[in-house]
Design a protein around this motif. Structure first.
Motif, PDB file in Angstrom:
ATOM      1  N   ILE A  35      47.695  47.148 -89.829  1.00  7.33           N
ATOM      2  CA  ILE A  35      47.389  46.734 -88.470  1.00  7.33           C
ATOM      3  C   ILE A  35      48.527  47.186 -87.574  1.00  7.33           C
ATOM      4  CG2 ILE A  35      46.943  44.778 -86.970  1.00  7.33           C
ATOM      5  CD1 ILE A  35      45.215  43.853 -89.148  1.00  7.33           C
ATOM      6  N   SER A  36      48.198  47.933 -86.555  1.00  8.18           N
ATOM      7  CA  SER A  36      49.198  48.405 -85.594  1.00  8.18           C
ATOM      8  C   SER A  36      49.165  47.492 -84.380  1.00  8.18           C
ATOM      9  CB  SER A  36      48.879  49.835 -85.156  1.00  8.18           C
ATOM     10  OG  SER A  36      48.880  50.687 -86.270  1.00  8.18           O
ATOM     11  N   ARG A  37      50.325  47.012 -84.000  1.00  2.41           N
ATOM     12  CA  ARG A  37      50.444  46.156 -82.810  1.00  2.41           C
ATOM     13  C   ARG A  37      50.249  47.015 -81.566  1.00  2.41           C
ATOM     14  NH1 ARG A  37      50.029  41.509 -85.391  1.00  2.41           N
ATOM     15  NH2 ARG A  37      51.648  41.146 -86.890  1.00  2.41           N
ATOM     16  N   MET A  38      49.616  46.456 -80.566  1.00  4.35           N
ATOM     17  CA  MET A  38      49.376  47.160 -79.313  1.00  4.35           C
ATOM     18  C   MET A  38      49.896  46.295 -78.170  1.00  4.35           C
ATOM     19  SD  MET A  38      47.688  49.993 -79.998  1.00  4.35           S
ATOM     20  CE  MET A  38      46.940  50.431 -78.468  1.00  4.35           C
ATOM     21  N   PRO A  39      50.631  46.889 -77.246  1.00  8.30           N
ATOM     22  CA  PRO A  39      51.111  46.096 -76.103  1.00  8.30           C
ATOM     23  C   PRO A  39      49.973  45.784 -75.133  1.00  8.30           C
ATOM     24  CG  PRO A  39      51.713  48.393 -75.846  1.00  8.30           C
ATOM     25  CD  PRO A  39      51.087  48.269 -77.206  1.00  8.30           C
ATOM     26  N   CYS A  40      50.148  44.719 -74.403  1.00  5.76           N
ATOM     27  CA  CYS A  40      49.249  44.331 -73.301  1.00  5.76           C
ATOM     28  C   CYS A  40      47.855  43.887 -73.732  1.00  5.76           C
ATOM     29  CB  CYS A  40      49.130  45.455 -72.272  1.00  5.76           C
ATOM     30  SG  CYS A  40      50.703  45.963 -71.592  1.00  5.76           S
ATOM     31  N   VAL A  56      39.580  50.101 -84.727  1.00  2.00           N
ATOM     32  CA  VAL A  56      38.886  48.827 -84.606  1.00  2.00           C
ATOM     33  C   VAL A  56      39.876  47.760 -84.140  1.00  2.00           C
ATOM     34  CG1 VAL A  56      37.643  47.040 -85.911  1.00  2.00           C
ATOM     35  CG2 VAL A  56      37.261  49.455 -86.433  1.00  2.00           C
ATOM     36  N   PRO A  57      39.548  47.024 -83.061  1.00  2.53           N
ATOM     37  CA  PRO A  57      40.414  45.917 -82.653  1.00  2.53           C
ATOM     38  C   PRO A  57      40.361  44.794 -83.690  1.00  2.53           C
ATOM     39  CG  PRO A  57      38.430  45.972 -81.310  1.00  2.53           C
ATOM     40  CD  PRO A  57      38.384  47.180 -82.193  1.00  2.53           C
ATOM     41  N   VAL A  58      41.521  44.160 -83.898  1.00  2.85           N
ATOM     42  CA  VAL A  58      41.618  43.089 -84.893  1.00  2.85           C
ATOM     43  C   VAL A  58      42.107  41.820 -84.207  1.00  2.85           C
ATOM     44  CG1 VAL A  58      42.693  42.348 -87.054  1.00  2.85           C
ATOM     45  CG2 VAL A  58      42.094  44.758 -86.736  1.00  2.85           C
ATOM     46  N   LEU A  59      41.390  40.739 -84.445  1.00  2.00           N
ATOM     47  CA  LEU A  59      41.743  39.444 -83.883  1.00  2.00           C
ATOM     48  C   LEU A  59      42.171  38.497 -84.991  1.00  2.00           C
ATOM     49  CD1 LEU A  59      39.408  40.661 -81.949  1.00  2.00           C
ATOM     50  CD2 LEU A  59      39.347  38.370 -81.069  1.00  2.00           C
ATOM     51  N   CYS A  60      42.880  37.463 -84.600  1.00  4.06           N
ATOM     52  CA  CYS A  60      43.238  36.387 -85.510  1.00  4.06           C
ATOM     53  C   CYS A  60      42.608  35.125 -84.941  1.00  4.06           C
ATOM     54  CB  CYS A  60      44.760  36.267 -85.596  1.00  4.06           C
ATOM     55  SG  CYS A  60      45.296  35.230 -86.948  1.00  4.06           S
ATOM     56  N   ILE A  61      41.891  34.387 -85.759  1.00  5.92           N
ATOM     57  CA  ILE A  61      41.180  33.214 -85.263  1.00  5.92           C
ATOM     58  C   ILE A  61      42.146  32.164 -84.730  1.00  5.92           C
ATOM     59  CG2 ILE A  61      39.828  31.214 -86.014  1.00  5.92           C
ATOM     60  CD1 ILE A  61      38.017  33.048 -87.468  1.00  5.92           C
ATOM     61  N   GLU A  62      43.217  31.938 -85.431  1.00  5.30           N
ATOM     62  CA  GLU A  62      44.201  30.960 -84.974  1.00  5.30           C
ATOM     63  C   GLU A  62      45.503  31.688 -84.673  1.00  5.30           C
ATOM     64  OE1 GLU A  62      44.253  27.979 -87.999  1.00  5.30           O
ATOM     65  OE2 GLU A  62      42.315  27.209 -87.397  1.00  5.30           O
ATOM     66  N   GLU A  63      46.266  31.150 -83.737  1.00  2.37           N
ATOM     67  CA  GLU A  63      47.467  31.825 -83.251  1.00  2.37           C
ATOM     68  C   GLU A  63      48.647  31.704 -84.204  1.00  2.37           C
ATOM     69  OE1 GLU A  63      45.939  29.454 -81.196  1.00  2.37           O
ATOM     70  OE2 GLU A  63      44.737  30.924 -80.150  1.00  2.37           O
ATOM     71  N   THR A  64      48.425  31.876 -85.488  1.00  2.87           N
ATOM     72  CA  THR A  64      49.510  31.818 -86.458  1.00  2.87           C
ATOM     73  C   THR A  64      49.667  33.187 -87.094  1.00  2.87           C
ATOM     74  OG1 THR A  64      47.982  31.083 -88.172  1.00  2.87           O
ATOM     75  CG2 THR A  64      49.159  29.374 -86.981  1.00  2.87           C
ATOM     76  N   GLU A  65      50.880  33.492 -87.494  1.00  2.00           N
ATOM     77  CA  GLU A  65      51.113  34.752 -88.179  1.00  2.00           C
ATOM     78  C   GLU A  65      50.564  34.653 -89.599  1.00  2.00           C
ATOM     79  OE1 GLU A  65      52.396  37.781 -87.292  1.00  2.00           O
ATOM     80  OE2 GLU A  65      52.163  36.954 -85.289  1.00  2.00           O
TER      81      GLU A  65
END
Length: 151
Positions: A35-40, A56-65
């Motif tokens: 997974i590559s981090r993207m700014p903004c 493909v955009p990747v989301l995380c359901i909860e704001e935890t690493e």
């Protein structure tokens, strides 16, 4: 390939909620996708990944690493759009005979800014939110085509 029983659900445990997905929405479950981090990007986005030659955009359901030990990316598809959801843990299958649909309490909203609920179910005295992946993907596609491209 036609799914014989379309009522089975793939479930994951979150820290705040349990979530379930219909198998017809899942294209693939992948391990070890970079997974590559993207700014903004908005806060729910973890970044993007290369899935079979597409970004493909990747989301995380909860704001935890996510923890590194067992990280999966669920790839969902609706029409020509794809979306990944990052999860650390072991997903499991819920059989149709082991859950019942319940009515959402009046005080709870059916959706928030990204996660759109299709229904709620009860299984083994636990509540699961079944996410409406078609609407989620469609709303994100509209976001990227419209508002996000303005910046």
């Amino acid at each position: 390939m036609e799914i014989e029983n379309d009522r089975e659900l793939l479930c994951i445990r979150g820290k705040k909620k349990n979530y379930a997905f219909e198998f017809r929405d899942i294209r693939e479950i992948c391990r070890e996708l970079k997974i590559s981090r993207m700014p903004c990007l908005p806060e729910h986005f973890t970044g993007v990944c290369n899935y079979k030659g597409g970004i493909v955009p990747v989301l995380c359901i909860e704001e935890t690493e996510p923890e590194e030990e067992r990280t999966l990316v669920f790839i969902f598809e609706y029409q020509n759009y794809q979306l990944g959801i990052l999860y650390s843990g072991e997903p499991y299958i819920l059989d149709p005979g082991k859950y019942t649909e319940i009515q959402r309490p009046e005080s709870e909203s059916a959706c928030n800014e990204i996660w759109i609920e299709k229904k709620m179910i009860l299984a083994d005295e636990e509540i699961y939110t079944v996410l409406d992946m078609e609407k989620i993907i469609w709303n994100l596609a509209k976001f990227f085509q419209g508002e996000y491209m303005k910046y």
